[in-house]
Design a protein around this motif. Structure first.
Motif, mmCIF file in Angstrom:
data_model
loop_
_atom_site.group_PDB
_atom_site.id
_atom_site.type_symbol
_atom_site.label_atom_id
_atom_site.label_comp_id
_atom_site.label_asym_id
_atom_site.label_seq_id
_atom_site.Cartn_x
_atom_site.Cartn_y
_atom_site.Cartn_z
ATOM 1 N N LYS A 62 0.814 -1.221 0.000
ATOM 2 C CA LYS A 62 0.000 0.000 0.000
ATOM 3 C C LYS A 62 0.845 1.268 0.000
ATOM 4 C CE LYS A 62 -4.402 -1.374 1.959
ATOM 5 N NZ LYS A 62 -5.296 -1.285 3.116
ATOM 6 N N CYS A 63 1.878 1.318 0.839
ATOM 7 C CA CYS A 63 2.607 2.584 0.995
ATOM 8 C C CYS A 63 3.434 2.951 -0.233
ATOM 9 C CB CYS A 63 3.467 2.558 2.251
ATOM 10 S SG CYS A 63 4.826 1.387 2.204
ATOM 11 N N SER A 64 3.932 1.963 -0.981
ATOM 12 C CA SER A 64 4.790 2.272 -2.130
ATOM 13 C C SER A 64 4.136 1.966 -3.475
ATOM 14 C CB SER A 64 6.091 1.475 -2.035
ATOM 15 O OG SER A 64 5.838 0.090 -2.244
ATOM 16 N N GLY A 65 3.111 1.121 -3.463
ATOM 17 C CA GLY A 65 2.499 0.693 -4.715
ATOM 18 C C GLY A 65 3.281 -0.394 -5.424
ATOM 19 N N GLN A 66 4.361 -0.867 -4.807
ATOM 20 C CA GLN A 66 5.195 -1.893 -5.434
ATOM 21 C C GLN A 66 4.474 -3.240 -5.453
ATOM 22 O OE1 GLN A 66 8.320 -1.723 -6.937
ATOM 23 N NE2 GLN A 66 7.800 0.436 -6.804
ATOM 24 N N PRO A 67 4.534 -3.957 -6.575
ATOM 25 C CA PRO A 67 3.982 -5.312 -6.607
ATOM 26 C C PRO A 67 4.902 -6.247 -5.824
ATOM 27 C CG PRO A 67 4.960 -4.771 -8.734
ATOM 28 C CD PRO A 67 5.051 -3.540 -7.882
ATOM 29 N N LEU A 68 4.317 -7.042 -4.939
ATOM 30 C CA LEU A 68 5.107 -7.925 -4.087
ATOM 31 C C LEU A 68 4.893 -9.402 -4.373
ATOM 32 C CD1 LEU A 68 4.670 -6.132 -0.640
ATOM 33 C CD2 LEU A 68 6.554 -5.907 -2.287
ATOM 34 N N GLY A 69 3.805 -9.750 -5.040
ATOM 35 C CA GLY A 69 3.560 -11.163 -5.300
ATOM 36 C C GLY A 69 2.293 -11.371 -6.099
ATOM 37 N N CYS A 70 2.044 -12.640 -6.415
ATOM 38 C CA CYS A 70 0.894 -12.988 -7.235
ATOM 39 C C CYS A 70 0.480 -14.424 -6.969
ATOM 40 C CB CYS A 70 1.217 -12.816 -8.717
ATOM 41 S SG CYS A 70 2.514 -13.920 -9.332
ATOM 42 N N GLY A 71 -0.646 -14.792 -7.521
ATOM 43 C CA GLY A 71 -1.106 -16.174 -7.447
ATOM 44 C C GLY A 71 -2.397 -16.321 -8.218
ATOM 45 N N GLY A 72 -2.679 -17.569 -8.600
ATOM 46 C CA GLY A 72 -3.875 -17.828 -9.372
ATOM 47 C C GLY A 72 -4.533 -19.139 -9.009
ATOM 48 N N LEU A 73 -5.729 -19.317 -9.525
ATOM 49 C CA LEU A 73 -6.498 -20.546 -9.370
ATOM 50 C C LEU A 73 -6.755 -21.130 -10.752
ATOM 51 C CD1 LEU A 73 -9.274 -19.427 -6.840
ATOM 52 C CD2 LEU A 73 -7.302 -20.909 -6.359
ATOM 53 N N ARG A 74 -6.191 -22.295 -11.004
ATOM 54 C CA ARG A 74 -6.446 -23.003 -12.256
ATOM 55 C C ARG A 74 -7.641 -23.925 -12.034
ATOM 56 N NH1 ARG A 74 -1.939 -26.719 -14.969
ATOM 57 N NH2 ARG A 74 -1.987 -25.402 -16.797
ATOM 58 N N ILE A 75 -8.585 -23.902 -12.945
ATOM 59 C CA ILE A 75 -9.769 -24.755 -12.864
ATOM 60 C C ILE A 75 -9.379 -26.177 -13.258
ATOM 61 C CG2 ILE A 75 -12.100 -25.162 -13.742
ATOM 62 C CD1 ILE A 75 -12.036 -22.109 -14.578
ATOM 63 N N LEU A 76 -9.590 -27.123 -12.321
ATOM 64 C CA LEU A 76 -9.355 -28.536 -12.646
ATOM 65 C C LEU A 76 -10.662 -29.225 -13.018
ATOM 66 C CD1 LEU A 76 -6.716 -29.634 -9.993
ATOM 67 C CD2 LEU A 76 -6.366 -28.741 -12.297
ATOM 68 N N ASP A 77 -11.718 -28.938 -12.260
ATOM 69 C CA ASP A 77 -13.060 -29.427 -12.574
ATOM 70 C C ASP A 77 -14.045 -28.523 -11.848
ATOM 71 O OD1 ASP A 77 -13.462 -30.468 -9.870
ATOM 72 O OD2 ASP A 77 -12.385 -32.276 -10.467
ATOM 73 N N ALA A 78 -15.317 -28.852 -11.881
ATOM 74 C CA ALA A 78 -16.348 -27.969 -11.318
ATOM 75 C C ALA A 78 -16.173 -27.736 -9.820
ATOM 76 C CB ALA A 78 -17.735 -28.544 -11.591
ATOM 77 N N GLU A 79 -15.487 -28.638 -9.129
ATOM 78 C CA GLU A 79 -15.352 -28.535 -7.677
ATOM 79 C C GLU A 79 -13.934 -28.252 -7.211
ATOM 80 O OE1 GLU A 79 -16.923 -32.281 -6.508
ATOM 81 O OE2 GLU A 79 -18.965 -31.748 -7.077
ATOM 82 N N THR A 80 -12.951 -28.310 -8.104
ATOM 83 C CA THR A 80 -11.550 -28.258 -7.695
ATOM 84 C C THR A 80 -10.768 -27.223 -8.482
ATOM 85 O OG1 THR A 80 -11.716 -30.657 -7.347
ATOM 86 C CG2 THR A 80 -9.508 -29.687 -7.247
ATOM 87 N N ALA A 81 -9.984 -26.436 -7.752
ATOM 88 C CA ALA A 81 -9.060 -25.482 -8.371
ATOM 89 C C ALA A 81 -7.659 -25.756 -7.820
ATOM 90 C CB ALA A 81 -9.470 -24.049 -8.048
ATOM 91 N N GLU A 82 -6.660 -25.473 -8.629
ATOM 92 C CA GLU A 82 -5.260 -25.662 -8.235
ATOM 93 C C GLU A 82 -4.587 -24.306 -8.089
ATOM 94 O OE1 GLU A 82 -1.144 -27.808 -9.835
ATOM 95 O OE2 GLU A 82 -2.881 -27.693 -11.162
ATOM 96 N N ILE A 83 -3.862 -24.126 -7.004
ATOM 97 C CA ILE A 83 -3.065 -22.925 -6.807
ATOM 98 C C ILE A 83 -1.920 -22.960 -7.830
ATOM 99 C CG2 ILE A 83 -1.560 -21.649 -5.229
ATOM 100 C CD1 ILE A 83 -4.417 -21.736 -4.203
ATOM 101 N N LYS A 84 -1.795 -21.907 -8.602
ATOM 102 C CA LYS A 84 -0.720 -21.814 -9.596
ATOM 103 C C LYS A 84 -0.049 -20.448 -9.495
ATOM 104 C CE LYS A 84 0.271 -24.509 -12.252
ATOM 105 N NZ LYS A 84 1.199 -25.657 -12.143
ATOM 106 N N ARG A 85 1.235 -20.443 -9.730
ATOM 107 C CA ARG A 85 2.046 -19.227 -9.817
ATOM 108 C C ARG A 85 1.994 -18.376 -8.552
ATOM 109 N NH1 ARG A 85 3.444 -22.287 -13.306
ATOM 110 N NH2 ARG A 85 3.772 -21.734 -15.495
ATOM 111 N N LEU A 86 1.886 -19.052 -7.390
ATOM 112 C CA LEU A 86 1.976 -18.323 -6.127
ATOM 113 C C LEU A 86 3.441 -17.928 -5.949
ATOM 114 C CD1 LEU A 86 0.710 -17.269 -3.553
ATOM 115 C CD2 LEU A 86 0.929 -19.527 -2.560
#
Length: 167
Positions: A59-83
């Motif tokens: 917040k104080c600097s606006g610098q990006p510090l990290g990322c992450g995503g949810l890949r869809i595996l099926d209707a009930e399951t997502a996989e954490i990717k690129r954390l």
């Protein structure tokens, strides 16, 4: 989606340039750790199979510090990717905040299970998932038969998503 008062966690598109730069930095680090660029079994995540992608900004600097995503595996399951968290911000709660945001988004999207994978050169990732309540599970999908992979899973409901956000 805010879980850390020092961060702004924003949902962005997969094509977002800041997210793309963070993913490239993560892949470069993994290439160095594994000693090659052939360390991801199966297809790489893409905009087509990623339900949510977030970037954490200081917040104080606006610098990006990290990322992450949810890949869809099926209707009930997502996989954490690129954390991923930039090296100088590790140990400050950024990864936990990104994970909490992803768990909340998984619940909001109707997923009941999230999974993750960490390779042999990612002992920090293995410890992170275990401390976040993920249980080791048999390798799934493209990780089946990959000896350097360890897979994890965690059921998601409103209680688990909010508990992670408070941790």
């Amino acid at each position: 989606m805010q879980t850390n008062p020092r961060l702004n966690i924003r949902q962005v598109t997969w094509a977002n340039p800041v997210g793309a730069d963070l993913r490239a930095a993560q892949q470069a680090e993994l290439d160095a750790r594994f000693g090659n660029s052939d360390h991801e079994p199966g297809p790489a995540p893409s905009e087509a199979d990623t339900a949510v992608f977030v970037v954490a900004y200081e917040k104080c600097s606006g610098q990006p510090l990290g990322c992450g995503g949810l890949r869809i595996l099926d209707a009930e399951t997502a996989e954490i990717k690129r954390l991923y968290v930039v090296p100088y911000a590790r140990g400050s709660g950024v990864a936990s905040s990104i994970l909490a945001a992803l768990e909340a988004q998984a619940h909001a999207h109707g997923f009941s299970m999230i999974t993750a994978e960490a390779g042999s050169a990612q002992s920090d990732g293995r410890s992170f998932y275990e401390s976040a309540g993920f249980a080791a599970v048999p390798n799934f999908g493209p990780y089946i038969g990959v000896s350097h992979s360890q897979c994890y899973a965690k059921p998601i409901d409103s209680h688990s998503a909010s508990h992670t956000a408070m941790a």
